[in-house]
Design a protein around this motif. Structure first.
Motif, mmCIF file in Angstrom:
data_model
loop_
_atom_site.group_PDB
_atom_site.id
_atom_site.type_symbol
_atom_site.label_atom_id
_atom_site.label_comp_id
_atom_site.label_asym_id
_atom_site.label_seq_id
_atom_site.Cartn_x
_atom_site.Cartn_y
_atom_site.Cartn_z
ATOM 1 N N PHE A 70 3.999 11.156 3.191
ATOM 2 C CA PHE A 70 3.343 9.945 3.204
ATOM 3 C C PHE A 70 2.478 9.907 4.388
ATOM 4 C CE2 PHE A 70 7.055 7.044 1.128
ATOM 5 C CZ PHE A 70 6.940 8.031 -0.036
ATOM 6 N N SER A 71 2.667 10.309 5.440
ATOM 7 C CA SER A 71 1.923 10.193 6.729
ATOM 8 C C SER A 71 0.504 11.138 6.401
ATOM 9 C CB SER A 71 2.807 10.846 7.982
ATOM 10 O OG SER A 71 1.628 10.896 9.069
ATOM 11 N N GLN A 72 0.636 12.221 5.731
ATOM 12 C CA GLN A 72 -0.417 12.982 5.453
ATOM 13 C C GLN A 72 -1.265 12.405 4.393
ATOM 14 O OE1 GLN A 72 1.536 16.899 4.408
ATOM 15 N NE2 GLN A 72 1.801 17.331 6.696
ATOM 16 N N ARG A 73 -0.605 11.972 3.325
ATOM 17 C CA ARG A 73 -1.354 11.285 2.333
ATOM 18 C C ARG A 73 -2.115 10.067 2.811
ATOM 19 N NH1 ARG A 73 -0.430 13.144 -2.937
ATOM 20 N NH2 ARG A 73 1.105 14.813 -3.082
ATOM 21 N N ALA A 74 -1.529 9.248 3.691
ATOM 22 C CA ALA A 74 -2.143 8.238 4.353
ATOM 23 C C ALA A 74 -3.521 8.551 4.949
ATOM 24 C CB ALA A 74 -1.321 7.623 5.214
ATOM 25 N N ALA A 75 -3.632 9.600 5.552
ATOM 26 C CA ALA A 75 -4.700 10.185 6.264
ATOM 27 C C ALA A 75 -5.676 10.533 5.280
ATOM 28 C CB ALA A 75 -4.730 10.920 7.239
ATOM 29 N N GLN A 76 -5.525 10.787 4.149
ATOM 30 C CA GLN A 76 -6.399 11.541 2.899
ATOM 31 C C GLN A 76 -6.811 10.571 1.920
ATOM 32 O OE1 GLN A 76 -4.345 14.813 2.029
ATOM 33 N NE2 GLN A 76 -4.417 15.832 3.862
ATOM 34 N N MET A 77 -6.322 9.323 1.935
ATOM 35 C CA MET A 77 -6.552 8.357 0.772
ATOM 36 C C MET A 77 -7.988 8.369 0.522
ATOM 37 S SD MET A 77 -3.884 7.342 -0.572
ATOM 38 C CE MET A 77 -2.197 7.955 -0.566
ATOM 39 N N ALA A 78 -8.180 8.088 -0.826
ATOM 40 C CA ALA A 78 -9.535 7.903 -1.071
ATOM 41 C C ALA A 78 -10.072 6.313 -1.143
ATOM 42 C CB ALA A 78 -9.753 8.112 -2.801
ATOM 43 N N PRO A 79 -11.323 6.052 -1.022
ATOM 44 C CA PRO A 79 -11.729 4.651 -0.615
ATOM 45 C C PRO A 79 -11.085 3.830 -2.043
ATOM 46 C CG PRO A 79 -13.455 6.031 -0.262
ATOM 47 C CD PRO A 79 -12.423 7.001 -0.790
ATOM 48 N N GLY A 80 -10.480 2.697 -1.357
ATOM 49 C CA GLY A 80 -10.126 1.684 -2.705
ATOM 50 C C GLY A 80 -8.589 2.070 -2.994
ATOM 51 N N ASP A 81 -8.041 3.144 -2.564
ATOM 52 C CA ASP A 81 -6.535 3.372 -2.804
ATOM 53 C C ASP A 81 -5.524 3.012 -1.344
ATOM 54 O OD1 ASP A 81 -4.432 4.264 -4.232
ATOM 55 O OD2 ASP A 81 -5.002 6.617 -4.267
ATOM 56 N N SER A 82 -4.528 3.191 -1.710
ATOM 57 C CA SER A 82 -3.676 2.911 -0.479
ATOM 58 C C SER A 82 -2.306 3.748 -0.845
ATOM 59 C CB SER A 82 -3.457 1.261 -0.174
ATOM 60 O OG SER A 82 -2.729 0.942 -1.432
ATOM 61 N N LEU A 83 -1.501 3.778 0.603
ATOM 62 C CA LEU A 83 -0.267 4.616 0.573
ATOM 63 C C LEU A 83 0.636 3.820 -0.267
ATOM 64 C CD1 LEU A 83 1.463 6.810 1.084
ATOM 65 C CD2 LEU A 83 1.928 5.497 3.365
ATOM 66 N N GLY A 84 0.682 2.338 -0.340
ATOM 67 C CA GLY A 84 1.354 1.631 -1.089
ATOM 68 C C GLY A 84 1.184 1.771 -2.604
ATOM 69 N N ARG A 85 -0.082 1.805 -3.101
ATOM 70 C CA ARG A 85 -0.315 2.062 -4.420
ATOM 71 C C ARG A 85 -0.030 3.346 -5.025
ATOM 72 N NH1 ARG A 85 -5.367 -0.200 -2.800
ATOM 73 N NH2 ARG A 85 -5.596 -2.253 -3.530
ATOM 74 N N TYR A 86 -0.153 4.498 -4.120
ATOM 75 C CA TYR A 86 0.510 5.854 -4.429
ATOM 76 C C TYR A 86 1.996 5.782 -4.445
ATOM 77 C CZ TYR A 86 2.223 10.278 -3.356
ATOM 78 O OH TYR A 86 2.884 11.540 -3.387
#
Length: 270
Positions: A70-86
């Motif tokens: 989760f931490s790694q993905r949060a740093a790589q989120m595309a604009p408009g996306d979020s960790l919560g949505r993922y």
């Protein structure tokens, strides 16, 4: 399916699925969830399987969400996306289907909890029809006090239906670890056994359940689920209806023959 995040083998009609990321306490990684979905599909289609044991390797049964990922993905989120949505997408696509798939298998499921069942692992550990735990195991819901989120993997649904609102609320809000001994005392699980006997006891229990009439597993689950929402009158009527139908079936006839002949009944498989 002998390698990877979930090991799978079959012994005399009893399938064993073993979570195999023990060095990381078996988090609910994408690969582990994919492996469990494969297990579910296999058990559904292989009619020679009459019971499933779900267990794990390593010190923990399942540590829940893969927070490192989760931490790694949060740093790589595309604009408009979020960790919560993922996470919401992942739960909808794999997490919830894993839980629902295991809960609705046409065979009895025995969970053998070898260590910590934390976070989403709490719900996964309780997915079985019967749950036994090693004495060193414990159950832990860190969601509210440690992360400010709510329990998932049906922990609230299962907890309220097994130990009641007061106890599951206490575990949720305090983050207190519940020992395997106390979990058995509360009725959260079926039994607590010495660590070195866990796998043997789980296989013995699964073998016993595998000999049951296959359809009766589904009937028993449905009856218990209905009892959670029915009035006494409605439940009595449901019992009457199902008994009238099942007594005319093959399993009851075999049970009656076995009783008269003073032998153990032999029921057909799935």
């Amino acid at each position: 399916m002998s390698e990877g995040s979930v090991l799978f083998e079959i012994h005399d009609g009893v399938a064993v699925a073993t979570l195999n990321e023990g060095e990381r306490m078996n988090p609910l990684s994408a690969s582990l969830q994919a492996g469990l979905l494969e297990v579910i599909a296999h058990v559904r289609t292989d009619r020679s399987i009459r019971a499933l044991v779900l267990t794990a390797r390593g010190r923990g049964f399942c540590s829940g969400a893969d927070l490192k990922d989760f931490s790694q993905r949060a740093a790589q989120m595309a604009p408009g996306d979020s960790l919560g949505r993922y996470v919401g997408r992942m739960m909808g696509e794999t997490g919830n289907p894993v839980f629902h798939g295991l809960r609705t298998l046409p065979v009895p499921v025995v969970c053998a909890v070898n260590g910590a069942a934390a976070g989403g692992g709490f719900g996964l550990a309780l997915v079985g029809d019967m749950v036994i735990a090693a004495r060193s195991a414990f159950f832990y819901l860190p969601f509210v006090p440690a992360l400010g989120i709510v329990p998932d993997f049906a922990a609230t649904w299962l907890g309220a239906r097994t130990v009641g609102r007061a106890r599951i609320a206490g575990l949720m809000l305090t983050g207190r670890r519940l020992s395997a001994d106390k979990a058995a005392e509360w009725g959260l699980i079926w039994d607590c056994v010495d660590d070195d006997r866990l796998q043997e006891e789980a296989m013995a229990l699964a073998t016993q359940l595998a000999a049951l009439p296959a359809h009766a597993i589904l009937e028993a689950r449905a009856m218990l689920d209905a009892a959670e929402r029915n009035s006494l009158e409605a439940q009595l009527e449901l019992e009457r209806q199902r008994q009238a139908a099942l007594i005319d079936g093959e399993s009851f006839a075999e049970g009656m023959r076995a009783f008269v002949e003073r032998r153990k009944p032999v029921f057909r498989g799935r």
